[in-house]
Design a protein around this motif. Structure first.
Motif, PDB file in Angstrom:
ATOM      1  N   THR A  21       0.826  -1.202   0.000  1.00  0.00           N
ATOM      2  CA  THR A  21       0.000   0.000   0.000  1.00  0.00           C
ATOM      3  C   THR A  21       0.861   1.253   0.000  1.00  0.00           C
ATOM      4  N   ALA A  22       1.971   1.204   0.715  1.00  0.00           N
ATOM      5  CA  ALA A  22       2.881   2.362   0.719  1.00  0.00           C
ATOM      6  C   ALA A  22       3.437   2.617  -0.677  1.00  0.00           C
ATOM      7  N   ALA A  23       3.816   1.534  -1.373  1.00  0.00           N
ATOM      8  CA  ALA A  23       4.357   1.677  -2.724  1.00  0.00           C
ATOM      9  C   ALA A  23       3.297   2.193  -3.694  1.00  0.00           C
ATOM     10  N   ALA A  24       2.085   1.638  -3.585  1.00  0.00           N
ATOM     11  CA  ALA A  24       1.011   2.068  -4.491  1.00  0.00           C
ATOM     12  C   ALA A  24       0.643   3.517  -4.251  1.00  0.00           C
ATOM     13  N   ARG A  25       0.624   3.930  -2.967  1.00  0.00           N
ATOM     14  CA  ARG A  25       0.306   5.313  -2.652  1.00  0.00           C
ATOM     15  C   ARG A  25       1.399   6.255  -3.163  1.00  0.00           C
ATOM     16  N   ALA A  26       2.660   5.842  -2.999  1.00  0.00           N
ATOM     17  CA  ALA A  26       3.772   6.692  -3.449  1.00  0.00           C
ATOM     18  C   ALA A  26       3.784   6.825  -4.972  1.00  0.00           C
ATOM     19  N   ALA A  27       3.381   5.748  -5.661  1.00  0.00           N
ATOM     20  CA  ALA A  27       3.411   5.778  -7.132  1.00  0.00           C
ATOM     21  C   ALA A  27       2.377   6.748  -7.700  1.00  0.00           C
ATOM     22  N   GLU A  28       1.277   6.973  -6.992  1.00  0.00           N
ATOM     23  CA  GLU A  28       0.231   7.915  -7.420  1.00  0.00           C
ATOM     24  C   GLU A  28      -0.238   7.645  -8.844  1.00  0.00           C
ATOM     25  N   GLY A  29      -0.376   6.357  -9.168  1.00  0.00           N
ATOM     26  CA  GLY A  29      -0.892   5.992 -10.485  1.00  0.00           C
ATOM     27  C   GLY A  29       0.151   5.930 -11.577  1.00  0.00           C
ATOM     28  N   ARG A  30       1.385   6.291 -11.256  1.00  0.00           N
ATOM     29  CA  ARG A  30       2.450   6.244 -12.271  1.00  0.00           C
ATOM     30  C   ARG A  30       3.091   4.855 -12.290  1.00  0.00           C
ATOM     31  N   SER A  31       3.916   4.622 -13.293  1.00  0.00           N
ATOM     32  CA  SER A  31       4.592   3.333 -13.428  1.00  0.00           C
ATOM     33  C   SER A  31       5.455   3.039 -12.205  1.00  0.00           C
ATOM     34  N   TYR A  32       5.369   1.804 -11.734  1.00  0.00           N
ATOM     35  CA  TYR A  32       6.166   1.354 -10.598  1.00  0.00           C
ATOM     36  C   TYR A  32       6.666  -0.046 -10.921  1.00  0.00           C
ATOM     37  N   PRO A  33       7.898  -0.176 -11.428  1.00  0.00           N
ATOM     38  CA  PRO A  33       8.417  -1.495 -11.820  1.00  0.00           C
ATOM     39  C   PRO A  33       8.360  -2.502 -10.670  1.00  0.00           C
ATOM     40  N   GLY A  34       7.789  -3.671 -10.961  1.00  0.00           N
ATOM     41  CA  GLY A  34       7.765  -4.759  -9.995  1.00  0.00           C
ATOM     42  C   GLY A  34       6.539  -4.826  -9.119  1.00  0.00           C
TER      43      GLY A  34
END
Length: 779
Positions: free
Chosen positions: A266-279
């Motif tokens: 959830t922390a990673a998804a929130r930080a990505a803010e809808g942008r690409s996040y490899p992995g």
């Protein structure tokens, strides 16, 4: 209130569709009402365009077929209704050929051809009912009702216009393509009507809702109201199934390790803010797989090592190669996410048993003492079934007998969705919440659902269920339904009072003793972010059986094979993926690695599933139509065989061990038992040799009941396979030669209409070139 609005209509055609025996006798009340609405939609469509979607929980192919039948009957009735309806309504409603997009093409063809349209005439007297593909004859002396596999719609449009397109999106693979199909239909007709399970808000928006698409939800209360409209009861009552959340709290360490992974996701998804996040997709898939594990992970890893996806350890190791450096969101969250995932894996790897195993055992024991006729358990992978069944047999009394009789069955998430689309609804046990690809099954289910959850998951699942149903709440209101119906001429009395909106299914939280409990104290997780929707957008079950629908959703590095076909299409395959190759000179089919195919070879492909295999498609449809006991026995036998073969370095070594135990058949015969293919004989014909083979499988080694059940089922399968092989070769010859396509499909229907449906999705592609290309990680 909305039901009385339709009841007040005195229009002759509407009244006949609702109250007279003009639609097939098996049409349910809500299907009759849907048909009447569809006819009124076509009637008012003198100019302009109209898209209509009926969202039906647990939808099946019958609803779209009955809507099409209503349209065809309505077209005939209005064209011949001089003096019975207003003059402006005396006309054909459908201009041109009609298309029904469905996976169930053969059953639809048989039912529609016999449809009575009035004055002693059958539909086939007025319309030609035929399949739509590139192999369909170009001309006809009658207008045509085309039945098209979803993959053929775009491939065969070619600037054509149709009188209407009805889309049956009840099947999971068709449902996944709903926006594309609606767009394709918009390009070839002014009247589009679709039936599907309840889609997500994103899918609805992609279909044009609300500006270009009208939506009607058939929840259980609305289905009951439809019975009032048609003044008749359906064979089965329409109710909501309660949801029971079982708290698996006997392993606090594993629960906390998985909760930590969720926190990091959830922390990673929130930080990505809808942008690409490899992995991120890969980590979500691994987490989802780990939280479902109900068998010793070490044993499961051994069984999974030889599958196309590899073991979880291999997948986690590949994450070391993922790179998103330069992104602040990635750099600040990825290391912690990877550490948490590895820790959860190592924690579960140390377990000889899991908390969720005892949850399954407890539910099964309670079920076996009840009068409930059938129970379905949804597991994370097919490999897990061969490990789970013998373990449960040791602790659950009567389990083997229930499994052999078909009273209990184990399926993957994707198989569950297909069975429900076939009408196979029953009480279900889930080892974890359904993920985004199958979450639509949670919207107003009619049968009880039991979910096994770690403590931290309970609040999350309650929140997810509330969020899921709150999106549909406004569409349940009487006022909303009346506004929907008003443009079609359905008006309630001015004195009518709206009834209260239907309520979502009840949620009960339980522990193993069966008593309702107060809410558990959750780990520090937030229900504010919908992690499923953020990272589950690929709708792929990463470790669910034989391979994903979309291979590009799982990243890997290294060479992959790109095959270019003479029609211009290009498809990419991983190293161990195989293709079905048709050898026209000998009329044989063989499976080759993608890198082994050569220019000029003919590959058997599917227009609705680029990476589907012929064997799996045929096995799925045949097994889904079998009696439960036989279906369960065949699935277990196939899974146990694969697990057995995976345990040995080679088939030759396994063969020598079996010979030492009394096997008499040749090595070539043995290979035919354990290899997949259209002429696969799946097992020995003689029981003494069957027993030698089965005794090496843990599922059967200690259960005579299970062994005898499997032997009986595979003998029935042997006869079906022989007949199917002959019919398949006839069909493929017709496709290649371009002669006798419809006749070959008719031959397949004599075996089973579902077999013909598979054939109707087949196209033969000729290989133009093959090359190796490098693949980088997805973002």
């Amino acid at each position: 209130m909305w039901d009385h609005a339709i009841q007040l209509s005195i229009q002759r055609v509407t009244d006949a569709l609702l109250h007279r025996n003009v639609l097939p006798q098996d049409a349910l009340a809500f299907e009759k009402v849907s048909g009447a609405i569809a006819v009124r939609t076509a009637l008012r469509l003198l100019t302009g365009e109209q898209s209509l979607l009926f969202a039906v929980p647990e939808a099946t192919a019958s609803t779209a077929r009955h809507i099409l039948a209503a349209l065809l009957i309505g077209d005939y009735a209005h064209a011949n209704a001089q003096g019975q309806v207003p003059q402006i309504e005396v006309r054909h409603l459908l201009r041109g050929d009609i298309v029904l997009v469905t996976q169930a093409t053969s059953n639809g063809k048989a039912r529609l051809e016999e449809l009575s349209v009035g004055r002693g005439q059958r539909l086939s007297d007025l319309w030609e009912v035929t399949t739509l593909s590139r192999y369909t004859a170009a001309k006809s002396t009658k207008p045509r009702v085309f039945l098209a596999n979803p993959g053929w719609l775009e491939k065969t449009m070619g600037g054509r216009r149709f009188g209407a397109v009805v889309i049956d999106a009840s099947h999971p693979s068709t449902f996944a393509q709903l926006p594309q199909l609606m767009r394709a239909a918009a390009g070839c007709t002014s009247l589009r009507i679709a039936v599907s399970p309840p889609p997500t808000e994103n899918v609805l928006a992609a279909c044009g809702y609300p500006s270009k698409l009208q939506l009607w939800l058939w929840d259980s209360q609305a289905k009951n109201d439809a019975e009032t409209v048609v003044e008749a009861k359906d064979p089965q009552p329409h109710t909501n199934g309660d949801r029971h959340l079982w708290v698996c709290d006997s392993d606090a360490e594993a629960a906390q390790a998985l909760a930590e992974v969720y926190l990091r996701l959830t922390a990673a998804a929130r930080a990505a803010e809808g942008r690409s996040y490899p992995g991120l997709w890969q980590c979500w898939g691994l987490y989802n797989r780990l939280r479902q594990v109900a068998v010793p992970l070490a044993h499961l890893e051994e069984a999974a090592a030889s599958t196309w996806a590899g073991s979880l350890r291999q997948r986690i190791a590949e994450l070391q190669n993922v790179s998103g450096h330069g992104s602040v969101a990635w750099d600040t969250t990825w290391p912690q996410l990877l550490v948490a995932l590895k820790s959860a894996y190592e924690t579960l790897l140390r377990r000889e048993e899991t908390a969720k195993f005892w949850g399954v055992a407890s539910n099964l024991q309670a079920f076996l003492t009840s009068t409930t006729p059938h129970l379905r358990v949804v597991v994370g992978s097919e490999a897990e079934v061969t490990l789970l069944t013998p373990a449960l047999d040791l602790v659950v009394e009567g389990f083997s007998e229930a499994l052999a009789s078909g009273r209990v069955e184990f399926v993957t998430g994707s198989k569950e969705a297909k069975l429900i689309a076939e009408g196979g609804v029953c009480p279900t046990v889930l080892l974890a919440p359904r993920t985004n690809g199958h979450r639509y099954l949670d919207v107003f289910p009619s049968a009880r659902v039991d979910e096994l959850l770690y403590p931290y998951e309970v609040d999350l699942e309650r929140s997810n269920q509330a969020r899921l149903h709150s999106a549909w709440a406004p569409r349940l209101q009487d006022e909303t339904r009346v506004r929907f119906l008003a443009p079609f001429g359905f008006q309630p009395l001015s004195s009518a009072v709206p009834r209260p909106a239907a309520q979502p299914p009840a949620i009960v939280i339980r522990k193993y003793n069966g008593h309702a409990v107060s809410l558990v104290t959750s780990a520090e997780v937030s229900g504010e972010i919908d992690i499923d929707a953020l990272v589950g957008g690929t709708d792929v079950d990463f470790f669910d059986g034989y391979g994903p629908t979309v291979y590009t959703s799982i990243s890997t590095t290294g060479a992959i094979t790109e095959v270019r076909f003479t029609n211009g299409e290009r498809r990419q395959f991983y190293g161990e993926q195989k293709l079905d190759v048709y050898l026209s000179e000998t009329s044989r089919i063989q499976r080759n690695l993608a890198r082994e195919v050569r220019p000029g070879w003919r590959v058997i492909a599917f227009v609705d599933g680029q990476y589907d295999s012929l064997f799996r498609r045929l096995a799925d449809v045949v097994n889904s139509r079998l009696p439960p006991a036989e279906r369960v026995a065949l699935e277990l036998w196939r899974q146990a065989k694969e697990h057995l073969v995976a345990r040995f370095e080679s088939k030759r070594k396994l063969y020598h061990k079996l010979v030492a135990k009394g096997l008499m058949s040749s090595y070539e015969t043995f290979v035919s038992w354990v290899s997949e293919g259209d002429e696969d004989v799946i097992a020995p014909q003689q029981f003494h040799e069957f027993k030698v083979l089965a005794s090496e499988m843990e599922t059967y080694a200690s259960s005579r009941v299970m062994m005898e059940s499997a032997f009986k089922a595979v003998q029935h399968e042997r006869g079906r396979n022989r007949k199917l092989g002959r019919t398949l070769r006839t069909f493929l010859r017709a496709v290649v030669s371009g002669d006798g396509y419809e006749e070959a499909l008719a031959g397949a229907r004599t075996i089973d209409t579902a077999i013909a449906d598979v054939f109707a999705a087949v196209e033969i592609l000729e290989v133009d070139s093959v090359r190796e290309v490098q693949r980088k990680h997805d973002g």
